[in-house]
Design a protein around this motif. Structure first.
Motif, PDB file in Angstrom:
ATOM      1  N   PRO A 193      18.709  52.890  53.619  1.00  0.00           N
ATOM      2  CA  PRO A 193      19.952  53.317  53.289  1.00  0.00           C
ATOM      3  C   PRO A 193      19.720  54.841  53.140  1.00  0.00           C
ATOM      4  O   PRO A 193      19.032  55.315  52.312  1.00  0.00           O
ATOM      5  CB  PRO A 193      20.498  52.607  52.242  1.00  0.00           C
ATOM      6  CG  PRO A 193      19.489  51.798  51.584  1.00  0.00           C
ATOM      7  CD  PRO A 193      18.322  51.678  52.434  1.00  0.00           C
ATOM      8  N   PRO A 194      20.698  55.605  53.361  1.00  0.00           N
ATOM      9  CA  PRO A 194      20.888  57.064  52.921  1.00  0.00           C
ATOM     10  C   PRO A 194      20.772  57.325  51.543  1.00  0.00           C
ATOM     11  O   PRO A 194      21.236  56.168  50.606  1.00  0.00           O
ATOM     12  CB  PRO A 194      22.068  57.606  53.748  1.00  0.00           C
ATOM     13  CG  PRO A 194      22.986  56.524  53.790  1.00  0.00           C
ATOM     14  CD  PRO A 194      21.979  55.216  54.199  1.00  0.00           C
ATOM     15  N   PRO A 195      20.423  58.369  50.955  1.00  0.00           N
ATOM     16  CA  PRO A 195      20.190  58.630  49.672  1.00  0.00           C
ATOM     17  C   PRO A 195      21.601  58.688  49.061  1.00  0.00           C
ATOM     18  O   PRO A 195      22.661  59.083  49.481  1.00  0.00           O
ATOM     19  CB  PRO A 195      19.393  59.621  49.259  1.00  0.00           C
ATOM     20  CG  PRO A 195      19.331  60.449  50.660  1.00  0.00           C
ATOM     21  CD  PRO A 195      19.797  59.529  51.681  1.00  0.00           C
ATOM     22  N   ALA A 196      21.656  57.977  47.776  1.00  0.00           N
ATOM     23  CA  ALA A 196      22.953  58.017  47.066  1.00  0.00           C
ATOM     24  C   ALA A 196      22.704  57.832  45.700  1.00  0.00           C
ATOM     25  O   ALA A 196      21.697  57.105  45.257  1.00  0.00           O
ATOM     26  CB  ALA A 196      23.900  56.655  47.635  1.00  0.00           C
ATOM     27  N   ALA A 233      19.594  57.252  41.200  1.00  0.00           N
ATOM     28  CA  ALA A 233      19.427  57.201  42.742  1.00  0.00           C
ATOM     29  C   ALA A 233      19.596  55.534  42.900  1.00  0.00           C
ATOM     30  O   ALA A 233      19.003  54.865  42.253  1.00  0.00           O
ATOM     31  CB  ALA A 233      18.125  57.559  43.315  1.00  0.00           C
ATOM     32  N   ALA A 234      20.270  55.125  43.975  1.00  0.00           N
ATOM     33  CA  ALA A 234      20.649  53.890  44.242  1.00  0.00           C
ATOM     34  C   ALA A 234      19.313  53.100  44.624  1.00  0.00           C
ATOM     35  O   ALA A 234      19.350  51.905  44.815  1.00  0.00           O
ATOM     36  CB  ALA A 234      21.679  53.726  45.157  1.00  0.00           C
ATOM     37  N   PRO A 352      27.579  53.781  44.301  1.00  0.00           N
ATOM     38  CA  PRO A 352      26.800  52.769  44.959  1.00  0.00           C
ATOM     39  C   PRO A 352      26.038  51.675  43.991  1.00  0.00           C
ATOM     40  O   PRO A 352      25.737  52.007  43.059  1.00  0.00           O
ATOM     41  CB  PRO A 352      25.931  53.204  46.047  1.00  0.00           C
ATOM     42  CG  PRO A 352      25.591  54.639  45.331  1.00  0.00           C
ATOM     43  CD  PRO A 352      26.707  55.077  44.588  1.00  0.00           C
ATOM     44  N   ASP A 353      25.906  50.578  44.534  1.00  0.00           N
ATOM     45  CA  ASP A 353      24.932  49.686  43.447  1.00  0.00           C
ATOM     46  C   ASP A 353      23.549  50.187  43.504  1.00  0.00           C
ATOM     47  O   ASP A 353      23.167  50.656  44.534  1.00  0.00           O
ATOM     48  CB  ASP A 353      25.082  48.316  44.300  1.00  0.00           C
ATOM     49  CG  ASP A 353      26.352  47.520  44.156  1.00  0.00           C
ATOM     50  OD1 ASP A 353      27.152  48.252  43.242  1.00  0.00           O
ATOM     51  OD2 ASP A 353      26.512  46.386  44.336  1.00  0.00           O
ATOM     52  N   LEU A 429      15.036  58.954  41.779  1.00  0.00           N
ATOM     53  CA  LEU A 429      15.698  60.283  41.213  1.00  0.00           C
ATOM     54  C   LEU A 429      16.781  60.196  40.263  1.00  0.00           C
ATOM     55  O   LEU A 429      17.504  59.186  40.346  1.00  0.00           O
ATOM     56  CB  LEU A 429      15.867  61.015  42.367  1.00  0.00           C
ATOM     57  CG  LEU A 429      14.891  61.527  43.298  1.00  0.00           C
ATOM     58  CD1 LEU A 429      15.569  62.277  44.663  1.00  0.00           C
ATOM     59  CD2 LEU A 429      13.668  61.803  42.805  1.00  0.00           C
ATOM     60  N   ALA A 430      16.785  60.972  39.211  1.00  0.00           N
ATOM     61  CA  ALA A 430      17.962  60.976  38.408  1.00  0.00           C
ATOM     62  C   ALA A 430      18.420  62.349  38.531  1.00  0.00           C
ATOM     63  O   ALA A 430      17.823  63.374  38.949  1.00  0.00           O
ATOM     64  CB  ALA A 430      17.609  60.459  37.217  1.00  0.00           C
ATOM     65  N   GLN A 431      19.943  62.645  38.033  1.00  0.00           N
ATOM     66  CA  GLN A 431      20.356  63.835  37.949  1.00  0.00           C
ATOM     67  C   GLN A 431      21.129  63.995  36.642  1.00  0.00           C
ATOM     68  O   GLN A 431      21.758  62.598  36.083  1.00  0.00           O
ATOM     69  CB  GLN A 431      21.244  64.344  39.154  1.00  0.00           C
ATOM     70  CG  GLN A 431      20.265  64.443  40.321  1.00  0.00           C
ATOM     71  CD  GLN A 431      20.999  64.799  41.501  1.00  0.00           C
ATOM     72  OE1 GLN A 431      22.293  64.376  41.811  1.00  0.00           O
ATOM     73  NE2 GLN A 431      20.690  65.767  42.346  1.00  0.00           N
ATOM     74  N   ASP A 432      21.459  65.031  36.038  1.00  0.00           N
ATOM     75  CA  ASP A 432      22.687  65.315  35.189  1.00  0.00           C
ATOM     76  C   ASP A 432      23.960  64.817  35.822  1.00  0.00           C
ATOM     77  O   ASP A 432      24.176  65.556  36.871  1.00  0.00           O
ATOM     78  CB  ASP A 432      22.656  66.494  34.537  1.00  0.00           C
ATOM     79  CG  ASP A 432      21.233  66.834  33.644  1.00  0.00           C
ATOM     80  OD1 ASP A 432      20.617  65.593  33.168  1.00  0.00           O
ATOM     81  OD2 ASP A 432      20.803  67.976  33.597  1.00  0.00           O
ATOM     82  N   ALA A 433      24.804  64.105  35.271  1.00  0.00           N
ATOM     83  CA  ALA A 433      26.104  64.150  35.756  1.00  0.00           C
ATOM     84  C   ALA A 433      26.757  65.301  35.704  1.00  0.00           C
ATOM     85  O   ALA A 433      26.712  66.011  34.653  1.00  0.00           O
ATOM     86  CB  ALA A 433      26.909  62.897  35.279  1.00  0.00           C
TER      87      ALA A 433
END
Lengths: 433, 433, 433, 433
Positions: A193-196, A233-234, A352-353, A429-433
């Motif tokens: 699936p595309p990254p989300a 990342a989902a 996304p889940d 992956l992770a990011q700051d919100a």
């Protein structure tokens, strides 16, 4: 899912109740171990391809030594050691138990032969049955947890057996396979699936094991921690995404790397993950089923922490902390055998889940492996199990396809040095919100 | 306080205001550096006693290169590099600036001679004055912070000069002294106060630099963190206490050590801190003023993180986390030159006052050196200053007697690998409350 | 004589005549090899205890590869390689034949399994029979010498199998035995004859192989050499004599050692020959039959060249040159299976008879291993057999109890680096007359 | 001839007669040493660029220590050591004299400073004059030879000073020059004569020093040796010839190399002699006068034994033995300062004159460095001068342009490990006649 995913039956064992159930559980885990060794010859089980790797035969003996040393010798009256020399040969790292055979020389032990190690297993199994059968209630209250610990210990070595034999076979220019490839599911080599990203609010949360059911000492105590809002990342990063990193000069651009990571790239001549072979742009991967073409949709595996970190930086992201991962895992959708433990119910705040959280690949986190607040290792030699390694390693979460079913938990803290690549380790992956 | 404490004038510089003040401040820091090198011959300034150590001459040149590279070349129109080769020779680790001379080979550079390096300093000093004098207001707003960064950078190397020359002289069997010993204060080799702990309540607190005044990028962003109640020793651990650890078999008991630490003890043949020599129970220490008998009341110095950790375990305590240390430092009594910055005012919740928090010895913490939440390194090569080292190192706090006056702050995060011993590093015990 | 002496049947094979005889001889040597491996499990045959050691299984395959590569592939029409991968796996060091598996990684080859290697041997044996049977006379004239070379090559590996498995078993803390000890001959652990020297006149003599019968290329050409008068010990130095060297501080006195030898003593922590264990003055030795008490009358074995040299210096003697040894061997009394080759008849000019010259222990000489005048290696890859090793090694003479019967000659030049100790190497003293 | 040839005055000193002459000779050699150090700063004299290299300052002190230790302390009543610590610091390798500073750490000695070392030299010079002046005749008979030995020792270190500083400056990326280039002689970069060989008959000849005049212990005793007829190249091999070897794949063809040599090529990444830099087919060389274009007519220099051997094999030739070289040198034409010693008169049996035999480049021979028959090292510590190095090294003959005038002799045996390249070592081809 890799063909390696099919190597371990994935039904979750119910937590045993009563001694009979424990005896059955004991035998079940012990049989799983010998089952993993079954496709291997005595010669295969002899090989140590690098100091970090242990021979299969040594694993078979060491997990048995664990029961003998921590249960039978202190708790079973009249127990006679199978062979007094084994205390030296099969102690891994327990300083308080005594001297031991040097780790890098485990591969030199053609004696005892595999047949003797199998007899050792049978000898100890019988004694454990006796112990389970005959211990007083008071004794059982004390040793039951050690039986449980021994079984979880053995499950860890089940995964190590697969990690290690993969490296052993890869070290052989003939590149033999451990097991035939599972037939691909229809449409298996499909598309990811595309990254989300899923968003999480953070705040003052609790992480760590709450004491209900088994956990290793290093998973607790449960404690409060403050988290800023973050995104996760989902799904796991894929081989295709990692290939783009490589093609963008990932392994040639120092600005993407931690200083130690860049030194590792230079020293090791790294140009791709472990077990990849690329020529003229076409890559193949070595697996427990032999070598096959790279599937871009598949999660990228056998990364070091340094590679995971550099890839995340290149991606405009970062690695999640273990607390972020653990908080998020509580919201992962119920999947597979973990459902019945009732551990997973919330959903991400937004987006996304989350998928592939448990039992796909170990996920490198940004967290060095240190003690939780107020952590105390158990008294005695068994206290060396986890605590003394709390230096120089990074936490991984989630378990891999080669992790035994039911062995992993959201609070489970695996750890490896940042340069290690032979574990089944990937990246989310992770990011700051 | 060690005789080494007297090596650096300890008056705190007022934060400069206006360009004139900056020019004065610039010259003051530059002169302090050459002052530190003054007692050393050109031969002394040439020596690299191990890969971690740099020659004094190299330090003198590198801090100058920093101003040339990050200020003069981009910002001073018509500036001509003193010698184009210096860009290669005196770059430390900035990958984005270009190739550089390998670190372990810095000691091979007899050319350029010290005289040329001094001329290089004069050349760059003059150009910096011009830049300060002639920059437009808009330019100054951009480059003023880089001047400030360059001065803090130079102060870090002032400390490194002393750390390194101590190791250089210790590596010479003649054991020369860098400076004569300061006359002992009356009653100096007295007694340390008995051990005592101050209690802290913890809770949801904030740590990290708030942006007022200079700080390195790695000190922020300021952020919330949850702390459980804890206790902190009111003073540093002493040589006498550490001797008791040694005499109790500290270096022979693996159960006291982290696994990596025990390996370091074995590999290095460690039996005491660096710079100690013990024979028949009597110990002497090598200092910048030469060798002298050990003073049991003096804080124990030149420990690795592993030794600090093992000593804490033996003491029934642990190392503080950097957050605990920083929170507590806010309550340390006002002392010396730091008073006028108004940074210290609260008191510990309960118990004795904390002493020796700032400017005595760097204190190992239990915290691996990683990024604070939402930390971003600056853009460009200067972003390599701190961020890329956030792996495999441990945080130290508080500054040492060899740290330049006014250079350290409660939020200041120093870092070294856990096995390093040549920094002026000691230990303050902590406990769960 | 050590129990190891009984490991190889010592009847000398008559030199074969005719192809039938060659076929028989071929099979006899091949069977001796598998006979040596017979007491070993597949696991035992897998172990490489140090880079110099090869696994038994690898030896079994490599000697077979030699026949396949140098005989079958060039000379037997239609021959199909047993497995194309074996050319890579079992090439030892022949650069001109192609790439090869790195020597220190031979122990990682659990595949091919021992069973496949045995099938490989059978496959090649059958093809060699065919070749011997079907080659034209012209062909046979060319390939017969290669068959002979292959058999001598295989005999060298027979000795290596025993040398190597001894090191393998010694590397296992269980110290297993390769074979049960032979029953001691009546009065076996008796006394060695007192030391005595035989005198030789020297002069312009000839050494080197004269071309009659098989010899390796490095044994020729026969050539003239001038020798000063010398004396040679009538027997090998004994363990008792070496013990006196140790007790006189032999391993602690640098003045007795070559500079490189003293460095080896320090680096290796040597205090006795390899395989000795001494405690409180009592020594035991590890043998192919396990560990047993040291017999002072037995020749001292498993010395490095450095130890042999230091012991000789301490004894007021020196090592013989290889020319002295070879000249003297021509006068050694006829003993055992070598008698019928008529090689030995002269007597020493004066003094006692020489004993233990052939087939007891390899004797270190004072001669570096270099080419004889006008030596030329054969054309092609087989020329790499001996010539390229003529650097950094020392010559040993005489053969050991583990050397196959009939394999050694007075002109035979064995060679090892001066620090090697795992060969069956001893020392015979020499003096200037 | 290289510009390096001009570095040392090449007038041969007459052998001194009488004490006055010895005092003059002593001062002359001592002054030559300080003259060599004169172009170097104290910083330059501090550098040790690899363990084999010693700092100039250390050389200056060590040769002085030699006189102090072997002459002044035993023989000059009332002599007081300049500094007792120097016995430890400046002992090179004399085990019997006591402990010493580890060789790889000589570069760490910024103290004593150069000025102290110069004072040490003056102190010892004065004491030696006193000793020469005041010793009784009996004493002088004993110590005169030690003065002579000390001066030859110092001359060896004069060459080492130049070898070592060349490596030091080459290790500095600025590539400084030790001395300005001598103006090229008219037509200097001309052409080498075409290759030609001189024939020698061999037979039973004598080599080794005959005791007339000074020689090192390892040059004797003079002894007989049998030589087969041989041929020797009339001149040294040139850079142009070596370039052809490189261009023919010399560094990529294992069949040309000894096994150890090939390993050295791989490990060191060798593609040309030391100090060469080649790009796009154009090569430059680093010299004591800095970097300049390669002159194809110049003798090729800074080869290891392995490279010399491979080049000889590629040339269809071999290296000469040291006996061949020494025999041939007796027929070399009288050239330069050596003429007046009357050492050279015979002519080759046939063919062109030999040139470049003495004082051009050290010539690698095929001879391992071992003792001549009946060689005995002197008693005591001075016996460690040469004897204990008779293992693992190869003999070089003839001296180089950096060898002090009058220091070399046809019997002179220099020696280096086969992989060493920082000596001024070249190659002269030989062939069987």
């Amino acid at each position: 899912m890799t063909t390696e995913a099919a190597l371990l039956a994935r039904e979750a064992p119910a937590p045993p109740a009563g001694r009979k159930a424990w005896a059955r559980r004991f035998q079940q885990v012990r049989d799983q171990t010998t089952g993993l060794a079954a496709p291997l010859s005595a010669e295969d089980q002899q090989i140590q391809s690098m100091p970090d790797v242990s021979p299969t035969k040594w694993h078979l003996a060491h997990v048995t030594w664990f029961f003998e040393t921590f249960l039978l010798q202190p708790a079973l009256g009249g127990y006679r050691a199978f062979d007094p020399a084994y205390g030296y040969l099969f102690n891994s790292y327990y300083e308080q138990v005594g001297e031991r055979h040097p780790r890098p020389r485990r591969g030199l032990l053609s004696r005892p032969p595999l047949a003797d190690v199998m007899a050792y297993r049978a000898h100890v199994d019988a004694a454990i049955w006796t112990l389970i059968d005959t211990a007083s209630e008071a004794e059982w209250a004390r040793i039951g947890p050690l039986v449980e610990l021994g079984l979880h210990h053995e499950q860890q070595h089940q995964e190590l057996i697969l990690m290690d034999i993969k490296h052993v076979f890869w070290s052989n220019p003939m590149r033999p396979a451990y097991a035939p490839a599972a037939p691909a599911a229809p449409g298996a080599a499909g598309t990811a699936p595309p990254p989300a990203f899923a968003d999480f609010e953070g705040g003052l949360v609790e992480i760590g094991h709450d004491g209900a059911g088994f956990a290793f000492d290093n998973e607790g105590p449960r404690h409060r921690i403050w988290l800023e809002p973050f995104r996760l990342a989902a799904r796991l990063a894929t081989c295709g995404e990692y290939l783009a990193f490589i093609e963008d000069g990932g392994y040639r651009r120092p600005e993407l790397w931690l200083s130690d990571g860049w030194a590792a790239v230079q020293a090791g001549g790294w140009t791709a993950p472990l077990y990849w072979s690329c020529e003229d742009g076409a890559c193949s991967v070595f697996t427990l089923s032999g070598t096959r073409p790279l599937d871009p949709a598949e999660p990228v595996c056998h990364l070091s922490h340094y590679e995971a970190d550099a890839f995340a930086r290149w991606s405009g992201a970062r690695l999640p902390t273990e607390a972020e991962w653990e908080l998020a895992s509580a919201s992962a959708p119920v999947d597979g055998h973990l459902a019945d433990r009732g551990l997973f119910h919330p959903r991400p705040a937004d987006g996304p889940d989350l998928t592939q959280m448990i039992g796909d690949l170990w996920e490198w986190t940004a967290s060095p492996y240190v003690a939780y607040p107020r952590y105390r290792p158990p008294e005695g030699a068994v206290g060396e199990y986890n605590g003394k390694f709390m230096s120089g390693q990074m936490v991984l979460r989630g378990g891999a396809a080669v992790t035994p079913a039911g062995h992993v938990r959201p609070t489970y803290r695996n750890f490896f040095p940042p340069g290690a690549r032979w574990a089944f380790s990937g990246v989310r992956l992770a990011q700051d919100a």
